[in-house]
Design a protein around this motif. Structure first.
Motif, PDB file in Angstrom:
ATOM      1  N   LYS A 223       0.850  -1.198   0.000  1.00  0.00           N
ATOM      2  CA  LYS A 223       0.000   0.000   0.000  1.00  0.00           C
ATOM      3  C   LYS A 223       0.879   1.240   0.000  1.00  0.00           C
ATOM      4  N   GLU A 224       0.416   2.267  -0.698  1.00  0.00           N
ATOM      5  CA  GLU A 224       1.158   3.523  -0.819  1.00  0.00           C
ATOM      6  C   GLU A 224       0.169   4.691  -0.724  1.00  0.00           C
ATOM      7  N   PRO A 225       0.543   5.770  -0.036  1.00  0.00           N
ATOM      8  CA  PRO A 225      -0.351   6.928   0.043  1.00  0.00           C
ATOM      9  C   PRO A 225      -0.473   7.692  -1.270  1.00  0.00           C
ATOM     10  N   LYS A 226       0.521   7.540  -2.163  1.00  0.00           N
ATOM     11  CA  LYS A 226       0.483   8.266  -3.439  1.00  0.00           C
ATOM     12  C   LYS A 226       1.202   7.452  -4.503  1.00  0.00           C
ATOM     13  N   VAL A 227       0.550   7.251  -5.660  1.00  0.00           N
ATOM     14  CA  VAL A 227       1.116   6.465  -6.755  1.00  0.00           C
ATOM     15  C   VAL A 227       0.903   7.220  -8.065  1.00  0.00           C
ATOM     16  N   PHE A 228       1.947   7.278  -8.905  1.00  0.00           N
ATOM     17  CA  PHE A 228       1.816   7.894 -10.218  1.00  0.00           C
ATOM     18  C   PHE A 228       1.392   6.843 -11.235  1.00  0.00           C
ATOM     19  N   MET A 229       0.327   7.106 -11.963  1.00  0.00           N
ATOM     20  CA  MET A 229      -0.212   6.173 -12.948  1.00  0.00           C
ATOM     21  C   MET A 229      -0.229   6.827 -14.319  1.00  0.00           C
ATOM     22  N   ASP A 230       0.221   6.060 -15.318  1.00  0.00           N
ATOM     23  CA  ASP A 230       0.405   6.607 -16.659  1.00  0.00           C
ATOM     24  C   ASP A 230      -0.154   5.634 -17.693  1.00  0.00           C
ATOM     25  N   SER A 231      -1.230   6.005 -18.359  1.00  0.00           N
ATOM     26  CA  SER A 231      -1.882   5.128 -19.339  1.00  0.00           C
ATOM     27  C   SER A 231      -1.024   4.891 -20.568  1.00  0.00           C
ATOM     28  N   ARG A 232      -0.026   5.746 -20.820  1.00  0.00           N
ATOM     29  CA  ARG A 232       0.812   5.587 -22.010  1.00  0.00           C
ATOM     30  C   ARG A 232       1.647   4.319 -21.953  1.00  0.00           C
ATOM     31  N   THR A 233       1.882   3.794 -20.741  1.00  0.00           N
ATOM     32  CA  THR A 233       2.692   2.587 -20.613  1.00  0.00           C
ATOM     33  C   THR A 233       1.959   1.344 -21.089  1.00  0.00           C
ATOM     34  N   VAL A 234       0.649   1.437 -21.313  1.00  0.00           N
ATOM     35  CA  VAL A 234      -0.098   0.294 -21.843  1.00  0.00           C
ATOM     36  C   VAL A 234      -0.754   0.612 -23.180  1.00  0.00           C
ATOM     37  N   GLY A 235      -0.308   1.681 -23.804  1.00  0.00           N
ATOM     38  CA  GLY A 235      -0.753   1.972 -25.162  1.00  0.00           C
ATOM     39  C   GLY A 235      -2.173   2.480 -25.289  1.00  0.00           C
ATOM     40  N   MET A 236      -2.705   3.130 -24.273  1.00  0.00           N
ATOM     41  CA  MET A 236      -4.036   3.708 -24.392  1.00  0.00           C
ATOM     42  C   MET A 236      -4.038   4.787 -25.478  1.00  0.00           C
ATOM     43  N   GLY A 237      -5.136   4.886 -26.186  1.00  0.00           N
ATOM     44  CA  GLY A 237      -5.236   5.831 -27.289  1.00  0.00           C
ATOM     45  C   GLY A 237      -5.276   7.276 -26.832  1.00  0.00           C
TER      46      GLY A 237
END
Length: 337
Positions: A223-237
Motif C-alpha cells: 500500500k502507498e499513500p500516493k502512486v503515479f499512474m500513466d496510461s501511455r505505458t499500456v498503449g491507451m489511445g
C-alpha cells in the motif's frame, strides 16, 4: 502503467517479483511497473536445519492425501537453492488473514527437486494449521521459481503466530492480524467490508465494459499513500489517456490493479463503472478505507465479466480449490505445530 514510489515501501512486498522486474500491464490494470521489492530473510539460523522435518503423507481416499504429525529429519540433503531464496514478509510483520507464505528462488527448481525443497521449508504455527506448499507460476518469474504455503481452510485464523525456517538459511516470524475481507460487487457498485463480524458498505466504481476489473479473490500486496499512474505505458489511445498521481492506493495484482482514490468516483461511485480496471473510491472514503487495511487483507470482486485472476498475478492463491492447490504440491498436505 508506471508508478513512482513517493513514500517508503510498506511491509509485505511481493516476494515473487525479483529485483527490478518490470510487470507488463494487461488492459485491466491502472498501472504497470508493479514490480515490488523483495526482502531477504533474517541472518541464517545455524540450528534451523536440525529443526526442520519432512512431513509424512499418506494417501487419502478423496485425493487430498491425509497428513501425519510425524516430523522426521529430511532424508535428502538440504537443497542448495535455499541459500538464495527470498521471503516476501519481513520478520516481525503483522499481516492480513489472506497472506500466503511465499518463497521465491534465484533459479527455477526442477520438478524432481521440489519435494526436497518443500521438506526443508518448515512452517510452524501457534494454531496447528493444516496446509500445503504449492508451486505457483508467478506472472513475472519462470515456472519453479515460486512456492506458496496456505491453509486448507479459507484464510488464516486471526492471531496466528507463524515461523518459517528456510532450512539453515534463515528464519522469518510474523503474525496474522484481525480479519478484514472486503467484497466488491461490480453490479451494484458497492463494497461490503467485514472486519471481525462488523460490516460497513462503501460506494465504489469499477472497470468499465471492455476494461473490466479482475474477478475473484485478491490479497493486498502493498500500500502507498500516493502512486503515479500513466496510461501511455499500456498503449491507451489519445482519447483515453491519464498520467497523474492517485492517492490511498492498495496494490492487488502484479498486472496493476489497485483500490485507490479516483476523482471520477466522487460522482460515479455507487452509480456506474468508469475506471480502467481498478476499484475507484471517492475522495471522501478512500483514506478511511486505506487506513483500515493491512497488507495481506482480502479483496474479493464479484459480478465482473473479466476472467478470475490467476494465482500468480499477485496472491491469487485462494482462487484454487484445496484439491487444485494440492495438484501443484510435491510433498502434499501437512499439519503445523
Amino acid at each position: 502503467m508506471h508508478w513512482n514510489r513517493s513514500a517508503g515501501r510498506t511491509a509485505g512486498r511481493l516476494g515473487a517479483a525479483v529485483a527490478a522486474c518490470v510487470a507488463l500491464l494487461s488492459a485491466v490494470g491502472c498501472s504497470a511497473d508493479a514490480g515490488t521489492g523483495v526482502r531477504e530473510a533474517d541472518a541464517p539460523d545455524a540450528q534451523a536445519s536440525a529443526a526442520v522435518g519432512a512431513k509424512a503423507v499418506g494417501g487419502g481416499g478423496d485425493g487430498t492425501r491425509e497428513t501425519s504429525n510425524a516430523r522426521p529429519a529430511p532424508s535428502v540433503p538440504e537443497p542448495t537453492v535455499l541459500a538464495r531464496s527470498q521471503v516476501h514478509v519481513s520478520d516481525g510483520d503483522t499481516v492480513g488473514v489472506g497472506m500466503p507464505i511465499s518463497v521465491t528462488f534465484a533459479r527455477p527448481v526442477p520438478a524432481a527437486e521440489r519435494k526436497a525443497v518443500e521438506s526443508w521449508l518448515r512452517v510452524e504455527t501457534s494454531s496447528g494449521t493444516t496446509g500445503a506448499w504449492s508451486w505457483v507460476r508467478d506472472r513475472n518469474l519462470r515456472d519453479g521459481q515460486r512456492v506458496d504455503f496456505r491453509p486448507r481452510t479459507t484464510y488464516w485464523k486471526p492471531g496466528t503466530r507463524i515461523t518459517l525456517h528456510r532450512g539453515s538459511h534463515g528464519v522469518s516470524r510474523f503474525t496474522i492480524g484481525r480479519s478484514l475481507v472486503a467484497t466488491v460487487d461490480t453490479k451494484t457498485d458497492m463494497m461490503t467490508v467485514d472486519t471481525g463480524g462488523r460490516r460497513s458498505r462503501i460506494p465504489i466504481t469499477a472497470g468499465r465494459p471492455g476494461l473490466d476489473t479482475w474477478r475473484g479473490t485478491m490479497v493486498v500486496m502493498d500500500k502507498e499513500p500516493k502512486v503515479f499512474m500513466d496510461s501511455r505505458t499500456v498503449g491507451m489511445g489519445p482519447n483515453d489517456t491519464y498520467h497523474d498521481y492517485y492517492y490511498w492506493a492498495l496494490h492487488l495484482t502484479a498486472s496493476g490493479t489497485y483500490v485507490h482514490q479516483n476523482p471520477h468516483a466522487d460522482t460515479a461511485a455507487g452509480h456506474g463503472n468508469v475506471t480502467h480496471g481498478c476499484v475507484g473510491l471517492a475522495t471522501s472514503t478512500a483514506k478511511g478505507f486505506y487506513d483500515q487495511v493491512l497488507v495481506g487483507d482480502v479483496i474479493k470482486v464479484t459480478g465482473s465479466n473479466k476472467d478470475t485472476v490467476a494465482p500468480g498475478n499477485g496472491y491469487g492463491d485462494w482462487n484454487l480449490t484445496w484439491k487444485q492447490w494440492l495438484d501443484h504440491s510435491a510433498a502434499g498436505a501437512t499439519t503445523t505445530a
